[in-house]
Design a protein around this motif. Structure first.
Motif, PDB file in Angstrom:
ATOM      1  N   ASP A   1      43.255  48.553  16.306  1.00 26.20           N
ATOM      2  CA  ASP A   1      42.568  47.295  16.051  1.00 26.20           C
ATOM      3  C   ASP A   1      43.072  46.232  17.026  1.00 26.20           C
ATOM      4  OD1 ASP A   1      40.916  45.590  13.995  1.00 26.20           O
ATOM      5  OD2 ASP A   1      42.777  44.499  14.343  1.00 26.20           O
ATOM      6  N   ARG A   2      42.168  45.579  17.699  1.00 28.01           N
ATOM      7  CA  ARG A   2      42.546  44.606  18.734  1.00 28.01           C
ATOM      8  C   ARG A   2      43.374  43.462  18.171  1.00 28.01           C
ATOM      9  NH1 ARG A   2      39.449  43.299  23.572  1.00 28.01           N
ATOM     10  NH2 ARG A   2      38.448  45.147  24.430  1.00 28.01           N
ATOM     11  N   VAL A   3      42.917  42.845  17.080  1.00 25.43           N
ATOM     12  CA  VAL A   3      43.614  41.670  16.533  1.00 25.43           C
ATOM     13  C   VAL A   3      45.006  42.055  16.059  1.00 25.43           C
ATOM     14  CG1 VAL A   3      43.563  39.910  14.728  1.00 25.43           C
ATOM     15  CG2 VAL A   3      41.459  40.528  15.923  1.00 25.43           C
ATOM     16  N   MET A   4      45.119  43.195  15.367  1.00 30.87           N
ATOM     17  CA  MET A   4      46.428  43.665  14.924  1.00 30.87           C
ATOM     18  C   MET A   4      47.354  43.908  16.108  1.00 30.87           C
ATOM     19  SD  MET A   4      48.219  46.809  14.866  1.00 30.87           S
ATOM     20  CE  MET A   4      46.930  48.048  14.916  1.00 30.87           C
ATOM     21  N   PHE A   5      46.817  44.507  17.164  1.00 28.36           N
ATOM     22  CA  PHE A   5      47.614  44.803  18.344  1.00 28.36           C
ATOM     23  C   PHE A   5      48.096  43.522  19.020  1.00 28.36           C
ATOM     24  CE2 PHE A   5      48.043  46.039  22.862  1.00 28.36           C
ATOM     25  CZ  PHE A   5      48.980  47.040  22.712  1.00 28.36           C
ATOM     26  N   ILE A   6      47.230  42.529  19.067  1.00 32.43           N
ATOM     27  CA  ILE A   6      47.616  41.248  19.669  1.00 32.43           C
ATOM     28  C   ILE A   6      48.734  40.596  18.867  1.00 32.43           C
ATOM     29  CG2 ILE A   6      46.767  38.908  20.159  1.00 32.43           C
ATOM     30  CD1 ILE A   6      44.050  40.252  20.831  1.00 32.43           C
ATOM     31  N   GLU A   7      48.731  40.798  17.543  1.00 34.60           N
ATOM     32  CA  GLU A   7      49.825  40.293  16.704  1.00 34.60           C
ATOM     33  C   GLU A   7      51.163  40.896  17.143  1.00 34.60           C
ATOM     34  OE1 GLU A   7      49.837  38.101  14.304  1.00 34.60           O
ATOM     35  OE2 GLU A   7      47.720  37.782  13.911  1.00 34.60           O
ATOM     36  N   TYR A   8      51.163  42.185  17.429  1.00 34.62           N
ATOM     37  CA  TYR A   8      52.382  42.830  17.922  1.00 34.62           C
ATOM     38  C   TYR A   8      52.835  42.204  19.247  1.00 34.62           C
ATOM     39  CZ  TYR A   8      52.120  46.795  14.623  1.00 34.62           C
ATOM     40  OH  TYR A   8      52.109  47.592  13.502  1.00 34.62           O
ATOM     41  N   LEU A   9      51.891  42.064  20.174  1.00 36.24           N
ATOM     42  CA  LEU A   9      52.243  41.527  21.484  1.00 36.24           C
ATOM     43  C   LEU A   9      52.811  40.111  21.374  1.00 36.24           C
ATOM     44  CD1 LEU A   9      49.205  42.699  23.680  1.00 36.24           C
ATOM     45  CD2 LEU A   9      51.363  43.870  23.242  1.00 36.24           C
ATOM     46  N   THR A  10      52.278  39.338  20.436  1.00 36.40           N
ATOM     47  CA  THR A  10      52.768  37.977  20.231  1.00 36.40           C
ATOM     48  C   THR A  10      54.183  37.999  19.668  1.00 36.40           C
ATOM     49  OG1 THR A  10      50.512  37.197  19.858  1.00 36.40           O
ATOM     50  CG2 THR A  10      52.296  35.794  19.084  1.00 36.40           C
ATOM     51  N   ALA A  11      54.405  38.841  18.656  1.00 34.37           N
ATOM     52  CA  ALA A  11      55.737  38.935  18.052  1.00 34.37           C
ATOM     53  C   ALA A  11      56.780  39.403  19.061  1.00 34.37           C
ATOM     54  CB  ALA A  11      55.702  39.880  16.851  1.00 34.37           C
TER      55      ALA A  11
ATOM     56  N   ARG B   1      34.026  53.655  19.194  1.00 36.11           N
ATOM     57  CA  ARG B   1      32.749  53.480  18.488  1.00 36.11           C
ATOM     58  C   ARG B   1      32.846  52.387  17.442  1.00 36.11           C
ATOM     59  NH1 ARG B   1      35.239  58.012  16.585  1.00 36.11           N
ATOM     60  NH2 ARG B   1      35.465  58.282  14.336  1.00 36.11           N
ATOM     61  N   TYR B   2      34.050  52.008  17.048  1.00 37.62           N
ATOM     62  CA  TYR B   2      34.234  50.927  16.099  1.00 37.62           C
ATOM     63  C   TYR B   2      34.462  49.621  16.841  1.00 37.62           C
ATOM     64  CZ  TYR B   2      34.874  54.687  12.715  1.00 37.62           C
ATOM     65  OH  TYR B   2      34.683  55.796  11.932  1.00 37.62           O
ATOM     66  N   GLN B   3      33.652  48.648  16.539  1.00 36.86           N
ATOM     67  CA  GLN B   3      33.770  47.364  17.216  1.00 36.86           C
ATOM     68  C   GLN B   3      35.125  46.744  16.919  1.00 36.86           C
ATOM     69  OE1 GLN B   3      30.745  44.588  16.124  1.00 36.86           O
ATOM     70  NE2 GLN B   3      31.205  43.172  17.784  1.00 36.86           N
ATOM     71  N   GLY B   4      35.741  46.193  17.954  1.00 40.44           N
ATOM     72  CA  GLY B   4      37.041  45.551  17.767  1.00 40.44           C
ATOM     73  C   GLY B   4      38.215  46.485  17.891  1.00 40.44           C
ATOM     74  N   CYS B   5      38.002  47.715  18.365  1.00 31.06           N
ATOM     75  CA  CYS B   5      39.107  48.676  18.528  1.00 31.06           C
ATOM     76  C   CYS B   5      39.130  49.217  19.952  1.00 31.06           C
ATOM     77  CB  CYS B   5      38.973  49.840  17.546  1.00 31.06           C
ATOM     78  SG  CYS B   5      39.216  49.398  15.816  1.00 31.06           S
ATOM     79  N   ILE B   6      40.327  49.622  20.372  1.00 30.04           N
ATOM     80  CA  ILE B   6      40.496  50.284  21.661  1.00 30.04           C
ATOM     81  C   ILE B   6      41.364  51.533  21.454  1.00 30.04           C
ATOM     82  CG2 ILE B   6      40.128  48.382  23.268  1.00 30.04           C
ATOM     83  CD1 ILE B   6      43.653  49.183  22.393  1.00 30.04           C
TER      84      ILE B   6
END
Length: 824
Positions: free
Chosen positions: A339-349, A382-387
């Motif tokens: 999940d993109r947003v979850m992953f960005i949370e990791y990068l921020t932390a 195939r799921y929007q918002g994921c990589i």
């Protein structure tokens, strides 16, 4: 005579006693001798035990080295018997350590019992050493294949650990499906189809098996007909390269020849072509192309060629944060959709992303991920918002992070316990054990000495219920600890000493009731208790003055003390939509000047109005505002967990006084089971997309009388249910509905018209005049309407609507409905 009789009696008794003693000695002599032997030989046996243990551990180290070589991350797993052997070795080491501690403190009269235990342990260690021969290899692809096939069949076999039972379940399910095509990609070892649970493919059952592999031997051993996949031709390779990098570059003078040579260095391998072309997008400088060509020409040839070509694309990333981002992706299992947003949370932390506001952090993170996608180092899913990351690229990155920075990645490997102490190297930077079957981490497992460890991911280990208090003792630089979606009940006390912790993630720990004091974690910026059983604010929370993210949603928390909320002045993200509260005051929220997202329940109408006035100051906040009484389950509330949302929920309210105007930027309004006596204004809600009214009572006017002209111009979704006083939905003279996509109306006993020329309170002569106009106008065209659902409307008479875009029309229990223009 009497004396003689007594003497004979005494002699008889003595003889009996002697016989009994002799018999007893015969029974106990071997035991006594054995115990004496254990007593005298204890020291020698201890030496023998340690020697045997060292031999066992030597074999264990050899097997672990072999495991590191043989296992392919995401492709193969340890065979069950190898995993069980390693677990037995670990247990034996713990037992021997316990015996040694007893030996040092043993009393003289207890030596025999310990000696017997030592002898038994020597036999066990010897047997275990002999069983540590795995001539047929350590790894198996079977379990991974079984999981993948079961997933496609929607079959749950996770509760079965042995391959045979899992194979039987799969076999039965595939037989039940009768006809299928099974495609297996990138098979690295041969196996018997029946071991996996796949029936033999025959002409009679019309089932097909297709597999891809890099080994011709695998095809032969599985009895498949091999079809050689040739490399791309030079022309195909060149066209593929241009499709990625852009065809305009080939028109630049003197550049086409260089590009052809670059493509040739890609060895006609599609993945290498795609990734290298992705790294050259936008480059038109001939000198840079020539430098790229020289670098490729000097790279490795042979078996590791593909990895070297992929690493070339990695090395071309000029931004070190992009490299760090790609490395972080490798912490997730193969083919894991991140999940993109979850992953960005990791990068921020982790400090990989550093921005002042949460919104700018998300924007920067999305930009970084998009760059990696364009460079063909990450893929959209195939799921929007994921990589996700291609398995070969992930393997390349894992090779990089084996050294500096050093990662330990065992994600998605079906581990039942944490890796051995030897695997926790002193220079580890990040450890990922997510998506496994790890159970307890016992106190017998010595705290890993990892002073530079910054990240520990233990999420998605549902059987992990207990972690020993000493486990975190030597992880003093830990910044990110993720225990989300585990079965943990209590957080270890040693977490209180992780003074460098920035993110503590406990989301979805449904059994978690208690956490220790957080007073020392003053650098903490993210604290996630979403969907846990925490019912009290943890001790020391008022000390977390740097906290930016706090999530107590879906917890039984009833009270968030005002003094704590006032101390958290740096909060940007606050979610407190709990099962029983807590309720927040509008003034408290207004004091949080950096707040960007708020989901929570307000005390009363006055606090609602106060917060709306605060929003009018132009504060950029995403919000979900709840007012009224809500049941213990929140599942029926739509979109309360979506971060980028602007919604208001009113439920079980007695609105005896006027609400302030709804927020100007509100997008969704839900009013359910409310008694409305005052006036509810929607006229400034210009961005409103969804209006959901259910069970609104004591309302003499219909919905149309509440809404001034133009109110519905942004509507996409209108739902009205159990509103008995509503007679007409819309008045055609004051409404415009260009974007309406969905209308659902049900259980409104007095509803007569969907569209009308008049409101409920106009006089009869006006109504008659309007009916004449209505007949002239006939119908209204809703050009974007996709769905219309009408049910249990006993007085409904007309639907003056046409919609060429309509995809779904449901009409049920509308007995007075005579004409449906939509069907004409």
């Amino acid at each position: 005579m009497c004396t003689s009789r007594n003497l004979m009696t005494t002699t008889y008794v003595m003889d009996s006693i002697v016989v009994a003693i002799v018999g007893l000695l015969k029974c106990t002599a071997p035991s006594i001798a054995e115990r004496w032997k254990h007593h005298r030989g204890l020291k020698e046996n201890m030496n023998m035990l340690n020697q045997r243990r060292e031999e066992l551990n030597s074999r264990k180290r050899d097997i672990e080295l072999e495991k590191e070589t043989e296992l392919v991350p995401g492709k193969t797993t340890l065979k069950n018997k190898v995993q069980l052997w390693l677990e037995r070795v670990r247990q034996v080491n713990n037992d021997v350590n316990s015996i040694e501690e007893n030996f040092k403190a043993i009393k003289y009269f207890s030596r025999a019992g310990l000696g017997r235990r030592v002898v038994e342990k020597i036999r066990e260690v010897k047997e275990l050493h002999e069983n540590g021969e795995f001539s047929n290899g350590l790894a198996t692809i079977v379990i991974k294949l079984q999981d993948a096939i079961a997933s496609k069949l929607n079959l749950d076999i996770s509760q079965y650990n042995d391959e045979e039972t899992r194979a039987a379940k799969l076999f039965a399910e595939l037989i039940r499906n009768k006809k299928y095509v099974l495609v297996l990609d990138d098979i690295l070892e041969d196996y018997r189809l029946e071991d996996v649970g796949v029936p033999e493919t025959t002409l009679q059952n019309r089932c097909k098996l297709v597999l891809t592999t890099r080994s011709l031997d695998v095809c032969h051993r599985i009895s498949c007909k091999p079809v050689q996949m040739e490399h791309l031709s030079e022309e195909e390779a060149f066209n593929l390269f241009l499709n990625i990098v852009g065809r305009d570059v080939s028109s630049i003078p003197d550049l086409k020849v260089i590009i052809e040579l670059v493509v040739k260095e890609c060895a006609c391998l599609p993945l290498a072509i795609v990734t290298i072309a992705g790294s050259m997008i936008g480059i038109i400088d001939p000198y840079e192309w020539k430098t790229t060509l020289r670098d490729l020409q000097s790279s490795t040839k042979g078996p590791d060629e593909i990895f070297d070509k992929l690493k070339f694309s990695y090395d071309r990333l000029k931004d070190e944060t992009l490299k760090a981002c790609l490395q972080y992706c490798a912490l997730f299992p193969e083919d894991y959709e991140i999940d993109r947003v979850m992953f960005i949370e990791y990068l921020t932390a982790e400090g990989i992303i550093t921005e002042k506001t949460r919104r700018s952090e998300v924007e920067r993170g999305q930009s970084m991920l998009n760059k990696l996608v364009r460079a063909c180092l990450l893929e959209e899913t195939r799921y929007q918002g994921c990589i996700k990351m291609h398995d070969l690229i992930r393997d390349m990155v894992l090779q990089i992070v084996r050294v500096n920075p050093r990662y330990l990645v065992e994600a998605g490997m079906r581990l039942k316990s944490v890796p051995d102490e030897e695997d926790w190297k002193i220079d580890l930077a990040r450890v990922s054990l997510l998506d496994n079957n790890i159970s307890d981490i016992p106190s017998s497992f010595e705290s890993p000495k990892c002073p530079t460890l910054s990240t520990l991911l233990l999420k998605e280990n549902p059987n992990l219920r207990c972690i020993s208090d000493n486990f975190f003792f030597h992880m003093e630089r830990l910044t990110v600890l993720d225990l989300s979606y585990t079965g943990i009940k209590n957080l270890p006390e040693s977490v209180s000493e992780l003074v460098n912790l920035i993110a503590l993630l406990l989301r979805g720990c449904k059994k978690l009731h208690r956490v220790p004091s957080l007073a020392k974690l003053r650098g903490l910026r993210k604290l996630d208790f979403y969907d846990t059983r925490i019912n009290q604010v943890p001790q020391g929370m008022e000390m977390l003055v740097r906290l930016r993210y706090l999530n107590f949603s879906r917890t039984p928390l009833e009270l968030l003390p005002e003094e704590i909320l006032c101390s958290l002045t740096n909060l940007q993200y606050l979610l407190v939509v709990g099962e029983q509260g807590p309720r927040i005051s509008g003034e408290e929220l207004a004091n949080l000047k950096r707040l960007e997202t708020f989901h929570g329940q307000l005390y009363d109408i006055n606090n609602f109005n106060a917060f709306v006035r605060y929003l009018e100051e132009g504060v950029p906040i995403n919000y979900v505002l709840l007012l009224g009484f809500f049941p213990t389950t929140l599942d029926h509330l739509p979109n309360i967990d979506i971060e980028h949302n602007k919604a208001v929920h009113l439920q079980n309210c007695k609105l005896r006084q006027s609400l302030a105007e709804f927020p100007k930027d509100v997008e969704e309004i839900y009013i359910r089971k409310c008694e409305v006596n005052g006036k509810v204004e929607f006229n400034n809600a210009t961005n409103l997309r969804i209006l959901d009214l259910q069970g609104v009572i004591r309302r003499e006017r219909g919905v149309a009388s509440l809404l001034p002209p133009g109110t519905f111009s942004s509507f996409k979704d209108l739902r009205i249910c159990n509103c008995d006083k509503v007679k007409k939905l819309f008045t055609l003279t004051n409404v415009w509905l260009p974007n309406l996509e969905e209308v659902i109306v049900s259980h409104c006993e007095q509803l007569v018209d969907i569209m009308s020329m008049t409101s409920d309170d106009e006089k009869e002569d006006q109504i008659e005049e309007a009916r004449d106009q209505h007949r002239a106008i006939n119908v209204i065209n809703l050009s974007k309407l996709r769905k219309l659902h009408l049910s249990w409307l006993p007085e409904l008479q007309s639907i003056p609507v046409i919609a060429d875009s309509l995809q779904s029309l449901d009409i049920f229990q509308c007995p007075k409905l005579k004409r449906i223009p939509l069907l004409d």
